[in-house]
Design an enzyme around this catalytic site. Structure first.
Site, PDB file in Angstrom:
ATOM      1  N   LYS A  95      20.201  47.068  41.646  1.00  0.00           N
ATOM      2  CA  LYS A  95      21.384  47.199  42.538  1.00  0.00           C
ATOM      3  C   LYS A  95      22.647  47.322  41.688  1.00  0.00           C
ATOM      4  O   LYS A  95      23.478  48.186  41.924  1.00  0.00           O
ATOM      5  CB  LYS A  95      21.504  45.967  43.414  1.00  0.00           C
ATOM      6  CG  LYS A  95      22.870  45.797  44.076  1.00  0.00           C
ATOM      7  CD  LYS A  95      22.957  44.624  44.991  1.00  0.00           C
ATOM      8  CE  LYS A  95      23.390  43.368  44.348  1.00  0.00           C
ATOM      9  NZ  LYS A  95      24.830  43.205  44.138  1.00  0.00           N
ATOM     10  N   ASN A  96      22.771  46.468  40.665  1.00  0.00           N
ATOM     11  CA  ASN A  96      24.025  46.394  39.905  1.00  0.00           C
ATOM     12  C   ASN A  96      24.174  47.510  38.887  1.00  0.00           C
ATOM     13  O   ASN A  96      25.168  47.554  38.162  1.00  0.00           O
ATOM     14  CB  ASN A  96      24.169  45.018  39.254  1.00  0.00           C
ATOM     15  CG  ASN A  96      24.391  43.947  40.317  1.00  0.00           C
ATOM     16  OD1 ASN A  96      24.674  44.265  41.478  1.00  0.00           O
ATOM     17  ND2 ASN A  96      24.210  42.698  39.946  1.00  0.00           N
ATOM     18  N   CYS A 117      34.609  36.679  48.231  1.00  0.00           N
ATOM     19  CA  CYS A 117      33.287  36.797  48.856  1.00  0.00           C
ATOM     20  C   CYS A 117      32.695  35.398  48.842  1.00  0.00           C
ATOM     21  O   CYS A 117      33.385  34.420  48.619  1.00  0.00           O
ATOM     22  CB  CYS A 117      32.418  37.765  48.060  1.00  0.00           C
ATOM     23  SG  CYS A 117      31.874  37.013  46.548  1.00  0.00           S
ATOM     24  N   ARG A 141      36.892  35.945  43.339  1.00  0.00           N
ATOM     25  CA  ARG A 141      36.559  37.267  42.790  1.00  0.00           C
ATOM     26  C   ARG A 141      37.843  38.065  42.494  1.00  0.00           C
ATOM     27  O   ARG A 141      38.111  39.093  43.093  1.00  0.00           O
ATOM     28  CB  ARG A 141      35.648  38.039  43.744  1.00  0.00           C
ATOM     29  CG  ARG A 141      34.369  37.314  44.109  1.00  0.00           C
ATOM     30  CD  ARG A 141      33.423  37.059  42.964  1.00  0.00           C
ATOM     31  NE  ARG A 141      32.785  38.249  42.433  1.00  0.00           N
ATOM     32  CZ  ARG A 141      31.667  38.770  42.930  1.00  0.00           C
ATOM     33  NH1 ARG A 141      31.111  38.254  43.994  1.00  0.00           N
ATOM     34  NH2 ARG A 141      31.130  39.841  42.380  1.00  0.00           N
ATOM     35  N   ASP A 153      42.222  40.964  38.540  1.00  0.00           N
ATOM     36  CA  ASP A 153      43.368  41.094  37.619  1.00  0.00           C
ATOM     37  C   ASP A 153      43.005  41.841  36.340  1.00  0.00           C
ATOM     38  O   ASP A 153      43.780  42.664  35.852  1.00  0.00           O
ATOM     39  CB  ASP A 153      43.902  39.703  37.276  1.00  0.00           C
ATOM     40  CG  ASP A 153      42.807  38.780  36.742  1.00  0.00           C
ATOM     41  OD1 ASP A 153      41.752  38.679  37.401  1.00  0.00           O
ATOM     42  OD2 ASP A 153      42.979  38.208  35.664  1.00  0.00           O
ATOM     43  N   ASP A 173      23.113  35.390  38.153  1.00  0.00           N
ATOM     44  CA  ASP A 173      22.456  35.860  39.375  1.00  0.00           C
ATOM     45  C   ASP A 173      21.071  35.258  39.567  1.00  0.00           C
ATOM     46  O   ASP A 173      20.546  35.306  40.679  1.00  0.00           O
ATOM     47  CB  ASP A 173      22.336  37.395  39.366  1.00  0.00           C
ATOM     48  CG  ASP A 173      23.694  38.034  39.512  1.00  0.00           C
ATOM     49  OD1 ASP A 173      23.812  39.249  39.291  1.00  0.00           O
ATOM     50  OD2 ASP A 173      24.646  37.305  39.837  1.00  0.00           O
ATOM     51  N   ARG A 219      21.005  42.905  51.021  1.00  0.00           N
ATOM     52  CA  ARG A 219      21.972  43.618  50.174  1.00  0.00           C
ATOM     53  C   ARG A 219      21.368  43.904  48.804  1.00  0.00           C
ATOM     54  O   ARG A 219      21.740  44.864  48.146  1.00  0.00           O
ATOM     55  CB  ARG A 219      23.240  42.779  49.971  1.00  0.00           C
ATOM     56  CG  ARG A 219      23.994  42.505  51.241  1.00  0.00           C
ATOM     57  CD  ARG A 219      25.233  41.691  50.998  1.00  0.00           C
ATOM     58  NE  ARG A 219      26.108  42.309  50.001  1.00  0.00           N
ATOM     59  CZ  ARG A 219      27.318  41.847  49.727  1.00  0.00           C
ATOM     60  NH1 ARG A 219      27.771  40.762  50.331  1.00  0.00           N
ATOM     61  NH2 ARG A 219      28.076  42.438  48.842  1.00  0.00           N
TER      62      ARG A 219
END
Ligand code: EPZ
Length: 421
Positions: free
Chosen positions: A25-26, A119, A124, A127, A310, A402
């Protein structure tokens, strides 16, 4: 009004068999953003069927690309990208849509998008993204929750030093730098395999990138990128989640289409816990677990190649039934223990204090009704339910879908008693 979906799990079944790991996914998400930079049709193979990937394709369509999927191949025709605004509704679906900013500025020179907002894991902030793009000459004004960005006379390469090796910021800078004027150096860059995958794709499109995967990445801007075909790398976090599921059920699994060398940050933790792990060539690995495994020493989440944040949640589920006590220190996100109260409902003995979580192994978990509050925490609840005595009911599947392609189908195929209602 149809009831939200739930998973029903009858625990105690040993997992045994072979599982194919889906694409990352990432990696798929930044690759879909990068396709905006290529004047033509990009073909992405091994692209996982995830709701986050669907959301990224909706954003691409909104800015003028044509997306279509056939099997696990997604084609993105970015011949006509008209830039413009990514509406709040699309931005809110997936906070990592901020990674479209760099590509949109590189291709269209301007972009208006709403602040991705926090989230489930915490604030999150972005900057680091904004200060880097401003250093490259982007004019970015923030007002009423929107970012108005314009490159003016064009982005210019420069030396950027990241105060934290942010994955998303490194990706956004790469996407902005590949067609900027002159050379960009990214210092303290993220070293994740997904960064290397993105750089591989961009290089095949004609970009000039050196050092991806290291802490210093150098990019020489080029005029124009042409599309290419690319295969998304395997999802190391999905693979790790399957390994936790096998271990917690004292099972044995063969994983195919995986990349063990991307998983060293946690494979050796599994080995210290007493699991047997063999890696073969060709993307294949094997895990087998005797009855009770021992709790690992302190686990501290770190940027790659350290222990990945994760996989922390599925690991806390695994350690809930280990022999002994484990200490987890979550150094990356400020609020990543939301699965803990739900694991306690399943009978785990876990205490959290800020960024520290202490897991005291118990002999047996017991089924309960629980609910996911974010993606990897949801995976942790499924992992624990597989070993819990009796029936568990898991809500919040919109989070799990997701990042995991048909998780219950995969687990059922290797013996789990799990179904979606
Ligand atoms: C990526 O998020 C992943 N998401 C995350 O996976 C993963 O947990 C994270 O990298 C760390 O590995 C995608 O790739 C789509 P960061 P990202 O920028 O890019 C702070 C999952 O479950 N930070 O490396 O947002 C930030 O607050 C998801 O698949 C700033 O302070 O991660 C966090 O504490 C969850 N300012 C830390 O850095 C910034 O401008 C790591 O963030 C950017 C980040």
């Amino acid at each position: 009004m149809n009831e939200p979906q739930k998973l029903i799990v009858n625990g105690g079944r040993r997992l045994e068999g072979e599982l194919r790991v889906h694409g990352a996914k990432n990696s798929a998400l930044p690759l879909l953003s990068a396709a905006v930079l290529a004047h033509g049709e990009t073909v992405l193979h091994n692209c996982p069927a995830l709701t986050d990937v669907d959301a990224a394709c909706r954003i691409l369509t909104h800015i003028g690309c044509k997306c279509r999927r056939s099997g696990d191949t997604v084609t993105v025709d970015a011949t006509n990208v008209f830039g413009g605004e990514i509406p709040d509704s699309l931005m809110r679906e997936m906070r990592s849509s901020i990674v479209f900013l760099g590509a949109m500025l590189g291709r269209a020179g301007r972009c208006r998008l709403s602040f991705p907002g926090g989230c489930e894991l915490g604030a999150r902030p972005i900057d680091l993204h904004l200060s880097a793009l401003r250093q490259m000459g982007a004019d970015i004004t923030e007002q009423h929750g929107y970012l108005d960005c314009d490159v003016g006379k064009g982005l210019r390469g420069t030396k950027i030093v990241l105060s934290f090796p942010s994955v998303g910021a490194t990706e956004n800078i790469l996407l902005a730098a590949v067609t900027a004027k002159g050379e960009t150096e990214i210092h303290n860059a993220a070293r994740e395999p997904e960064i290397v995958d993105l750089a591989d794709y961009l290089t095949k499109c004609g970009a000039k990138i050196r050092g991806a995967g290291e802490s210093v990445i150098a990019v020489d801007g080029v005029e124009r990128l042409e599309p290419c075909e690319h295969s998304v790398i395997p999802d190391r976090i999905a693979a790790g989640t399957y390994l936790c599921a096998a271990a917690i059920t004292s099972g044995e699994l063969i994983l195919t289409n995986c990349c063990p060398e991307h998983m060293n940050g946690f494979l050796q933790v599994l080995e210290t816990m007493g699991t047997k792990i063999y890696t073969y060539g060709g993307g294949k690995m094997y895990i087998s677990v005797k009855k009770r495994y021992t709790a690992p020493p302190t686990i501290r989440t770190m940027p790659y190649p350290g222990f990945p944040t994760d996989i922390q949640a599925p690991f806390t589920a695994l350690c809930a039934t280990a022999e002994g006590t484990s200490v987890f220190v979550e150094t990356i996100f400020e609020n990543r223990f939301r699965h803990v109260p739900e694991l306690v409902r399943l009978g785990a003995s876990i205490k959290t204090e800020g960024r520290v979580c202490v897991v005291q192994g118990v002999k047996q978990l017991s089924g309960a009704k629980v609910c996911a509050a974010e993606l990897r925490g949801g995976a942790a609840l499924v992992t624990a339910a597989l070993a819990a005595e009796g029936t568990s009911e898991i809500g919040g599947l919109q989070y799990i879908d997701r990042g995991y392609e048909n998780l219950e189908g995969a687990l059922r195929s290797v013996g789990a008693d799990i179904k979606r209602i």
